[in-house]
Motif scaffolding. Sequence first.
Motif, PDB file in Angstrom:
ATOM      1  N   LEU A   3       0.829  -1.196   0.000  1.00 19.43           N
ATOM      2  CA  LEU A   3       0.000   0.000   0.000  1.00 19.43           C
ATOM      3  C   LEU A   3       0.870   1.255   0.000  1.00 19.43           C
ATOM      4  O   LEU A   3       2.049   1.209   0.373  1.00 19.43           O
ATOM      5  CB  LEU A   3      -0.903  -0.002   1.226  1.00 19.43           C
ATOM      6  N   ILE A   4       0.281   2.367  -0.396  1.00 19.26           N
ATOM      7  CA  ILE A   4       0.992   3.649  -0.448  1.00 19.26           C
ATOM      8  C   ILE A   4       0.311   4.636   0.486  1.00 19.26           C
ATOM      9  O   ILE A   4      -0.914   4.817   0.431  1.00 19.26           O
ATOM     10  CB  ILE A   4       1.010   4.218  -1.875  1.00 19.26           C
ATOM     11  N   TYR A   5       1.116   5.273   1.328  1.00 18.79           N
ATOM     12  CA  TYR A   5       0.654   6.393   2.150  1.00 18.79           C
ATOM     13  C   TYR A   5       1.362   7.669   1.688  1.00 18.79           C
ATOM     14  O   TYR A   5       2.586   7.687   1.534  1.00 18.79           O
ATOM     15  CB  TYR A   5       0.987   6.177   3.624  1.00 18.79           C
ATOM     16  N   GLY A   6       0.605   8.720   1.503  1.00 12.56           N
ATOM     17  CA  GLY A   6       1.206  10.017   1.200  1.00 12.56           C
ATOM     18  C   GLY A   6       1.790  10.621   2.467  1.00 12.56           C
ATOM     19  O   GLY A   6       1.098  10.733   3.484  1.00 12.56           O
ATOM     20  N   HIS A   7       3.060  11.021   2.403  1.00 10.93           N
ATOM     21  CA  HIS A   7       3.772  11.568   3.561  1.00 10.93           C
ATOM     22  C   HIS A   7       3.434  13.046   3.736  1.00 10.93           C
ATOM     23  O   HIS A   7       3.729  13.862   2.865  1.00 10.93           O
ATOM     24  CB  HIS A   7       5.278  11.401   3.337  1.00 10.93           C
ATOM     25  N   ARG A   8       2.783  13.363   4.845  1.00 11.56           N
ATOM     26  CA  ARG A   8       2.313  14.728   5.103  1.00 11.56           C
ATOM     27  C   ARG A   8       1.457  15.215   3.931  1.00 11.56           C
ATOM     28  O   ARG A   8       1.511  16.391   3.552  1.00 11.56           O
ATOM     29  CB  ARG A   8       3.479  15.668   5.377  1.00 11.56           C
ATOM     30  N   GLY A   9       0.697  14.295   3.380  1.00 16.97           N
ATOM     31  CA  GLY A   9      -0.077  14.570   2.179  1.00 16.97           C
ATOM     32  C   GLY A   9       0.725  14.129   0.978  1.00 16.97           C
ATOM     33  O   GLY A   9       0.855  12.940   0.686  1.00 16.97           O
ATOM     34  N   ALA A  10       1.275  15.118   0.281  1.00 14.31           N
ATOM     35  CA  ALA A  10       2.194  14.849  -0.831  1.00 14.31           C
ATOM     36  C   ALA A  10       3.318  15.863  -0.718  1.00 14.31           C
ATOM     37  O   ALA A  10       3.400  16.824  -1.470  1.00 14.31           O
ATOM     38  CB  ALA A  10       1.474  14.972  -2.166  1.00 14.31           C
ATOM     39  N   ARG A  11       4.175  15.656   0.260  1.00  9.05           N
ATOM     40  CA  ARG A  11       5.160  16.666   0.661  1.00  9.05           C
ATOM     41  C   ARG A  11       6.068  17.120  -0.474  1.00  9.05           C
ATOM     42  O   ARG A  11       6.516  18.270  -0.511  1.00  9.05           O
ATOM     43  CB  ARG A  11       6.010  16.104   1.801  1.00  9.05           C
ATOM     44  N   GLY A  12       6.371  16.218  -1.405  1.00 12.12           N
ATOM     45  CA  GLY A  12       7.241  16.585  -2.514  1.00 12.12           C
ATOM     46  C   GLY A  12       6.527  17.281  -3.654  1.00 12.12           C
ATOM     47  O   GLY A  12       7.160  17.724  -4.613  1.00 12.12           O
ATOM     48  N   GLU A  13       5.201  17.401  -3.554  1.00  9.60           N
ATOM     49  CA  GLU A  13       4.409  17.955  -4.648  1.00  9.60           C
ATOM     50  C   GLU A  13       3.630  19.205  -4.249  1.00  9.60           C
ATOM     51  O   GLU A  13       3.172  19.956  -5.115  1.00  9.60           O
ATOM     52  CB  GLU A  13       3.437  16.891  -5.173  1.00  9.60           C
ATOM     53  N   ALA A  14       3.461  19.444  -2.961  1.00  5.02           N
ATOM     54  CA  ALA A  14       2.710  20.592  -2.458  1.00  5.02           C
ATOM     55  C   ALA A  14       3.153  20.862  -1.027  1.00  5.02           C
ATOM     56  O   ALA A  14       3.779  20.006  -0.393  1.00  5.02           O
ATOM     57  CB  ALA A  14       1.202  20.305  -2.516  1.00  5.02           C
ATOM     58  N   PRO A  15       2.859  22.051  -0.486  1.00  2.00           N
ATOM     59  CA  PRO A  15       3.290  22.368   0.884  1.00  2.00           C
ATOM     60  C   PRO A  15       2.764  21.350   1.893  1.00  2.00           C
ATOM     61  O   PRO A  15       1.565  21.083   1.959  1.00  2.00           O
ATOM     62  CB  PRO A  15       2.685  23.759   1.121  1.00  2.00           C
ATOM     63  N   GLU A  16       3.664  20.799   2.664  1.00  7.52           N
ATOM     64  CA  GLU A  16       3.357  19.662   3.536  1.00  7.52           C
ATOM     65  C   GLU A  16       2.272  19.966   4.561  1.00  7.52           C
ATOM     66  O   GLU A  16       2.146  21.085   5.054  1.00  7.52           O
ATOM     67  CB  GLU A  16       4.613  19.222   4.286  1.00  7.52           C
ATOM     68  N   ASN A  17       1.484  18.926   4.862  1.00  9.64           N
ATOM     69  CA  ASN A  17       0.473  18.997   5.921  1.00  9.64           C
ATOM     70  C   ASN A  17      -0.536  20.129   5.716  1.00  9.64           C
ATOM     71  O   ASN A  17      -1.030  20.717   6.688  1.00  9.64           O
ATOM     72  CB  ASN A  17       1.144  19.140   7.300  1.00  9.64           C
ATOM     73  N   THR A  18      -0.814  20.460   4.451  1.00 13.88           N
ATOM     74  CA  THR A  18      -1.852  21.440   4.139  1.00 13.88           C
ATOM     75  C   THR A  18      -2.913  20.759   3.287  1.00 13.88           C
ATOM     76  O   THR A  18      -2.671  19.702   2.693  1.00 13.88           O
ATOM     77  CB  THR A  18      -1.283  22.644   3.371  1.00 13.88           C
ATOM     78  N   LEU A  19      -4.080  21.353   3.201  1.00 16.15           N
ATOM     79  CA  LEU A  19      -5.143  20.744   2.412  1.00 16.15           C
ATOM     80  C   LEU A  19      -4.745  20.545   0.948  1.00 16.15           C
ATOM     81  O   LEU A  19      -5.058  19.488   0.369  1.00 16.15           O
ATOM     82  CB  LEU A  19      -6.430  21.560   2.537  1.00 16.15           C
ATOM     83  N   PRO A  20      -4.047  21.496   0.298  1.00 15.42           N
ATOM     84  CA  PRO A  20      -3.594  21.220  -1.066  1.00 15.42           C
ATOM     85  C   PRO A  20      -2.686  19.994  -1.168  1.00 15.42           C
ATOM     86  O   PRO A  20      -2.747  19.249  -2.155  1.00 15.42           O
ATOM     87  CB  PRO A  20      -2.843  22.497  -1.454  1.00 15.42           C
ATOM     88  N   SER A  21      -1.882  19.756  -0.156  1.00 12.41           N
ATOM     89  CA  SER A  21      -1.001  18.594  -0.164  1.00 12.41           C
ATOM     90  C   SER A  21      -1.795  17.298  -0.072  1.00 12.41           C
ATOM     91  O   SER A  21      -1.512  16.326  -0.789  1.00 12.41           O
ATOM     92  CB  SER A  21      -0.011  18.687   1.006  1.00 12.41           C
ATOM     93  N   PHE A  22      -2.809  17.275   0.771  1.00 10.36           N
ATOM     94  CA  PHE A  22      -3.635  16.078   0.890  1.00 10.36           C
ATOM     95  C   PHE A  22      -4.452  15.849  -0.388  1.00 10.36           C
ATOM     96  O   PHE A  22      -4.639  14.705  -0.818  1.00 10.36           O
ATOM     97  CB  PHE A  22      -4.537  16.176   2.117  1.00 10.36           C
ATOM     98  N   ARG A  23      -4.880  16.928  -1.011  1.00  7.17           N
ATOM     99  CA  ARG A  23      -5.635  16.778  -2.260  1.00  7.17           C
ATOM    100  C   ARG A  23      -4.738  16.288  -3.396  1.00  7.17           C
ATOM    101  O   ARG A  23      -5.201  15.586  -4.300  1.00  7.17           O
ATOM    102  CB  ARG A  23      -6.303  18.100  -2.608  1.00  7.17           C
ATOM    103  N   ARG A  24      -3.465  16.641  -3.354  1.00  5.71           N
ATOM    104  CA  ARG A  24      -2.519  16.122  -4.350  1.00  5.71           C
ATOM    105  C   ARG A  24      -2.379  14.613  -4.215  1.00  5.71           C
ATOM    106  O   ARG A  24      -2.285  13.897  -5.214  1.00  5.71           O
ATOM    107  CB  ARG A  24      -1.153  16.770  -4.192  1.00  5.71           C
ATOM    108  N   ALA A  25      -2.332  14.123  -2.990  1.00  2.00           N
ATOM    109  CA  ALA A  25      -2.269  12.671  -2.789  1.00  2.00           C
ATOM    110  C   ALA A  25      -3.503  11.998  -3.376  1.00  2.00           C
ATOM    111  O   ALA A  25      -3.402  10.990  -4.076  1.00  2.00           O
ATOM    112  CB  ALA A  25      -2.141  12.353  -1.300  1.00  2.00           C
TER     113      ALA A  25
END
Length: 242
Positions: A3-25
């Motif tokens: 399985l894959i978990y997004g780290h702090r959302g998608a830390r390498g693709e958007a600002p970590e631990n923010t809603l945009p980061s989670f939406r990127r995941a």
Amino acid sequence: MTLIYGHRGARGEAPENTLPSFRRALAAGVTRVELDLHLSADRQLMVIHDPTLRRTTGLGGKVSKHTAAELMRLDARRDGPSWPEPCPIPSLEQLFQACPEFEHYQLEVKSGSSGQSRIVLDAVSELVQRFGLKDKVVLTSSSRTLLKTASQDNYSLPTGLVEEYGLIDPLKSARRYGCRYLILNWKLCRLARIRKAQAMGLHVSVWTVNDPAMMQRLAEMGVDSLITDLPHLAVETLKQRA
């Protein structure tokens, strides 16, 4: 299947631990996520990694000295990929409301004393019950104090030990505190350790895995899940393996 978990959302693709980061995941098709929690001054669970605001907002001071309302007005996009709009620090409640598509959360608690641990444990339980997420959450921490408190209180949610250095046998620690997850730094991954942990009934989750070759290698070793800053890359890499 790994399985894959997004780290702090998608830390390498958007600002970590923010809603945009989670939406990127979610946009990558990753419906499992790892995130960090600190308490605000008014005892709200805030999604932020550091105990201070400097790295992600550029401002001084501790998270614990600000109310949730104050923290949610700050822009947390300072460290990480550029982003066109402000990215406030979200509360855990906001995340649950905004991203109901997630099927599982690793909630990593950054905690200290047993008293503070009980406040966090109770606050997580209340939100999980309110949003109906009992089977979708594991509470993780490197804090033995928090894990010991959860074990002594017969905490209703599963727990997981986050282990970075392995100075003390992580399997013994996970068993001592009744954990169901073992979250290992990838450098601690050995085939024998993974298999022994799984034989004990532990879900083995490995962080932070951003290299495709390492993703492939760990999947071949049979880890249960990978935690990555790059959900899109991880999905493509494991898809090719399959």
